[in-house]
Design a protein around this motif. Structure first.
Motif, short mmCIF file in Angstrom:
data_model
loop_
_atom_site.label_atom_id
_atom_site.label_comp_id
_atom_site.label_asym_id
_atom_site.label_seq_id
_atom_site.Cartn_x
_atom_site.Cartn_y
_atom_site.Cartn_z
N ARG A 79 -7.19 0.79 -10.24
CA ARG A 79 -6.97 1.22 -8.63
C ARG A 79 -5.40 0.98 -8.21
O ARG A 79 -4.65 0.07 -9.12
CB ARG A 79 -7.91 1.20 -7.65
CG ARG A 79 -7.77 -0.30 -7.22
CD ARG A 79 -8.80 -0.72 -6.03
NE ARG A 79 -8.36 -0.02 -4.78
CZ ARG A 79 -7.36 -0.82 -4.21
NH1 ARG A 79 -6.53 -1.71 -4.33
NH2 ARG A 79 -7.00 0.09 -3.04
N GLY A 80 -4.83 1.63 -7.11
CA GLY A 80 -3.45 1.14 -6.74
C GLY A 80 -3.36 0.96 -5.37
O GLY A 80 -4.06 1.57 -4.52
N ASP A 81 -2.60 -0.01 -4.94
CA ASP A 81 -2.54 -0.26 -3.50
C ASP A 81 -1.30 0.76 -3.12
O ASP A 81 -0.44 1.10 -3.55
CB ASP A 81 -2.09 -1.71 -3.33
CG ASP A 81 -2.92 -2.71 -3.22
OD1 ASP A 81 -4.23 -2.23 -3.10
OD2 ASP A 81 -2.39 -3.81 -3.25
N GLY A 82 -1.63 0.93 -1.46
CA GLY A 82 -0.64 1.89 -1.03
C GLY A 82 -0.78 3.30 -1.23
O GLY A 82 -1.92 3.80 -1.83
N PRO A 83 0.43 4.17 -1.24
CA PRO A 83 0.26 5.61 -1.05
C PRO A 83 0.04 6.19 -2.52
O PRO A 83 -0.24 7.30 -2.70
CB PRO A 83 1.63 6.34 -0.60
CG PRO A 83 2.23 4.89 -0.35
CD PRO A 83 1.56 3.82 -0.67
N SER A 84 0.41 5.47 -3.40
CA SER A 84 0.31 6.02 -5.09
C SER A 84 -0.33 5.38 -6.02
O SER A 84 -0.41 4.14 -5.73
CB SER A 84 1.80 6.08 -5.41
OG SER A 84 2.34 7.06 -4.75
N PHE A 85 -1.26 5.79 -6.87
CA PHE A 85 -1.67 5.10 -8.08
C PHE A 85 -0.64 4.43 -8.74
O PHE A 85 -0.74 3.10 -8.80
CB PHE A 85 -2.54 6.11 -8.74
CG PHE A 85 -3.20 5.35 -10.07
CD1 PHE A 85 -4.27 4.34 -9.97
CD2 PHE A 85 -2.62 5.49 -11.14
CE1 PHE A 85 -4.95 3.89 -11.08
CE2 PHE A 85 -3.21 5.12 -12.45
CZ PHE A 85 -4.62 4.08 -12.20
N SER A 86 0.30 5.23 -9.43
CA SER A 86 1.17 4.65 -9.98
C SER A 86 2.46 5.59 -10.33
O SER A 86 2.31 6.63 -10.74
CB SER A 86 1.26 3.85 -11.40
OG SER A 86 2.43 3.64 -11.82
N ALA A 87 3.85 5.27 -9.93
CA ALA A 87 5.13 6.04 -10.22
C ALA A 87 5.48 5.90 -11.64
O ALA A 87 6.62 6.29 -11.96
CB ALA A 87 5.84 5.58 -9.04
N GLY A 88 4.76 5.35 -12.33
CA GLY A 88 5.21 5.02 -13.89
C GLY A 88 6.20 4.08 -13.99
O GLY A 88 6.33 3.03 -13.07
#
Ligand code: ACO
Length: 278
Positions: A79-88
């Protein structure tokens, strides 16, 4: 009788390879957090201020997590913290950020080893001893999209946007994503998605089979907990054997797959009758 039919499966237990100790500094450097609660491990991408952008340290940290998992872990949630899973990939790495350069491509062997080591961050997610769940929200771009593709099941918040951005940056997707992408959507759709680097929203991702479940954005954690409970309710040995069987299926002929089914089932029957005998 063919060799494949005679070969016994590995014992269908939840135990994976022996665990290696994990260096917490290595995780922090990669912007990662690991929580293990009994049979469930949660891996969090934890650089929300950079939208969980990934560096070499992130991929090496993921590989280290794979090597360190206790054998009782059956489900791994990413999972990702904050607004995005991951910006790559962390774009600052292209201008020398992170202190480590990319291989120049001039020494093929060294470059190959370098990328193979980073790919290890993704390959362990296919191990039959665990079921891996990507809990995706916001954005899953490039290496983030590929991380979701490396998992067995993708559950997405309805605000998720996927994008295979690598070709737009002059690169190819090399973090194990091309195989699952093609297996899921076919070569033509994969080409269209990669070569336009366009964005796919959650509804389209569900239509294309890129995600298994879509849930309202506010309900992702709850939905992941429910899915995890469903997965843990299944017999552990049967889960391992079934994942192994399903992973073989795309490469096997029907006869090979029938043989694999017999082999796995005999393993299950042996284990179940041993359990009945006490
Ligand atoms: N690398 C480094 N920093 C990043 C990245 C990234 N990939 N993505 C976001 N950030 C940083 C931004 O620079 C910004 O920093 P700042 O606050 O110092 O200005 C902060 O994270 C927040 O980013 P915003 O763009 O303001 O956030 P927003 O939620 O509006 O947009 C989005 C998020 C869509 C992810 C956008 O940041 C974006 O497009 N990022 C780049 C994505 C990209 O091209 N990744 C490469 C993929 S290819 C591969 O992975 C190999």
């Amino acid at each position: 009788m063919a060799d494949a039919e005679l070969r016994r499966p590995e014992p269908a237990t939840a135990a994976g390879p022996p665990a290696e100790p994990l260096d917490p500094a290595r995780l922090a450097e990669g912007g990662l957090r690991l929580e293990v609660d009994g049979a469930v491990a949660t891996v969090t991408l934890a650089r929300p201020e950079r939208r969980n952008a990934m560096t070499f340290a992130t991929w090496r940290g993921l590989a280290a997590i794979g090597r360190s998992l206790p054998p009782e872990v059956r489900v791994v949630v990413l999972r990702g913290d904050g607004p995005s899973f991951s910006a790559g990939i962390d774009l600052s790495m292209f201008s020398g950020g992170g202190g480590e350069g990319f291989p120049s491509g001039e020494d093929d062997e060294a470059g190959d080893r370098f990328i193979a080591e980073l790919q290890e961050g993704y390959t362990w997610l296919r191990r039959p001893e665990i079921v891996t769940v990507a809990a995706v929200h916001g954005h899953a771009i490039g290496g983030g999209f590929q991380l979701a593709l490396a998992c067995d099941i993708r559950i997405a918040a309805d605000d998720t946007r996927f994008c295979m951005k690598e070709p737009a940056l002059g690169l190819v997707p090399d973090l194990t994503g091309t195989k699952p992408l093609v297996e899921i959507v076919g070569v033509n759709r994969a080409l269209e998605l990669c070569l336009t680097a366009r964005t796919v929203d959650a509804a389209e991702a569900a239509r294309l089979g890129l995600v298994e479940r879509v849930v309202p954005a506010g309900g992702l954690d709850e939905a992941v907990a429910a899915l995890t409970a469903e997965l843990l309710a299944v017999n552990a040995g049967a889960a391992v054997a079934t994942k192994r069987l399903l992973l073989e299926a795309p490469q096997n002929t029907l006869d090979e797959q029938r043989a694999a089914e017999r082999r796995e089932q005999l393993g299950r029957l042996r284990e179940l009758s041993a359990a009945l005998r006490g």
